[in-house]
Design a protein around this motif. Structure first.
Motif, short mmCIF file in Angstrom:
data_model
loop_
_atom_site.label_atom_id
_atom_site.label_comp_id
_atom_site.label_asym_id
_atom_site.label_seq_id
_atom_site.Cartn_x
_atom_site.Cartn_y
_atom_site.Cartn_z
N ALA A 84 -22.00 -15.75 37.88
CA ALA A 84 -20.63 -15.23 37.88
C ALA A 84 -20.56 -13.90 38.60
O ALA A 84 -19.62 -13.64 39.37
CB ALA A 84 -20.12 -15.09 36.45
N ALA A 88 -24.20 -11.69 35.22
CA ALA A 88 -23.48 -12.56 34.28
C ALA A 88 -23.57 -13.96 34.86
O ALA A 88 -23.28 -14.16 36.04
CB ALA A 88 -22.03 -12.12 34.13
N TRP A 89 -24.02 -14.89 34.04
CA TRP A 89 -24.14 -16.26 34.50
C TRP A 89 -23.74 -17.22 33.38
O TRP A 89 -23.83 -16.89 32.20
CB TRP A 89 -25.54 -16.55 35.01
N ARG A 90 -23.26 -18.37 33.80
CA ARG A 90 -22.83 -19.38 32.84
C ARG A 90 -23.84 -20.51 32.86
O ARG A 90 -23.95 -21.23 33.85
CB ARG A 90 -21.44 -19.89 33.18
N ARG A 142 -22.20 -24.91 29.43
CA ARG A 142 -21.55 -23.93 28.56
C ARG A 142 -20.33 -23.35 29.25
O ARG A 142 -20.25 -23.30 30.46
CB ARG A 142 -22.51 -22.81 28.21
N ARG A 143 -19.40 -22.86 28.42
CA ARG A 143 -18.17 -22.28 28.96
C ARG A 143 -18.26 -20.77 29.12
O ARG A 143 -17.60 -20.20 29.98
CB ARG A 143 -16.99 -22.61 28.05
N ARG A 144 -19.03 -20.12 28.28
CA ARG A 144 -19.07 -18.66 28.28
C ARG A 144 -20.26 -18.13 29.07
O ARG A 144 -21.35 -18.67 29.02
CB ARG A 144 -19.16 -18.14 26.85
N ALA A 145 -20.00 -17.05 29.79
CA ALA A 145 -21.05 -16.40 30.56
C ALA A 145 -21.94 -15.57 29.65
O ALA A 145 -21.51 -15.07 28.61
CB ALA A 145 -20.44 -15.52 31.64
N ILE A 146 -23.18 -15.42 30.06
CA ILE A 146 -24.16 -14.58 29.37
C ILE A 146 -24.46 -13.41 30.31
O ILE A 146 -24.66 -13.60 31.51
CB ILE A 146 -25.45 -15.36 29.09
N ARG A 147 -24.48 -12.23 29.76
CA ARG A 147 -24.82 -11.04 30.56
C ARG A 147 -26.22 -10.57 30.19
O ARG A 147 -26.61 -10.66 29.04
CB ARG A 147 -23.83 -9.92 30.30
#
Length: 146
Positions: A87, A99-101, A105-110
């Motif tokens: 992202a 930040a990547w999804r 999954r729908r939500r990004a992880i930072r």
């Protein structure tokens, strides 16, 4: 192999039940250009949206020596491979903040990472990227474009 992308996928799945997947993809690789040329723009678009990741993963293979080295790095925890969509990413003093999804999954992880490798890129050609981080890395000579 013949037909539209869905037909090719069905044929590949059937062929890999009886044959090693590497041999199937080697055969398909030799037919890829004529297949692509025979598809309509809509069929090409469906392939790019839905099947390109599968194609890229199976047509690009490592040498056995490199594969053993990577397997060792994964086993030791030195390397983690995560599939998903990038992202955003920025280079900071302590590493890459991204930040990547993750796939599915729908939500990004930072998080902070030592290294981020975009294996296929959104364009398939990193040298044509408009992503500021990639443009900067290329300009500094810290990444190679194709």
């Amino acid at each position: 192999f013949a037909g539209d992308p869905a037909a090719i996928l069905a044929q590949v799945r059937a062929a890999t039940r009886d044959h090693d997947w590497r041999a199937v993809f080697d055969r398909l690789r030799h037919q890829a250009r004529p297949l692509w040329r025979g598809w309509t723009p809509a069929q090409r678009g469906r392939f790019l949206r839905h099947l390109r990741p599968l194609w890229d993963v199976h047509r690009h293979r490592l040498s056995p020596g490199a594969a053993r080295q990577i397997d060792g790095m994964i086993a030791s925890g030195e390397l983690s491979i995560q599939a998903g969509k990038l992202a955003s990413a920025g280079l900071e003093a302590d590493g890459v903040h991204a930040a990547w999804r993750p796939r599915g999954r729908r939500r990004a992880i930072r998080g902070r990472f030592d290294l981020v490798i975009n294996c296929t890129g959104p364009l398939g050609e990193i040298g044509r990227s408009a992503e500021p981080l990639i443009v900067d890395l290329l300009a500094q000579g810290l990444a190679g474009g194709n």
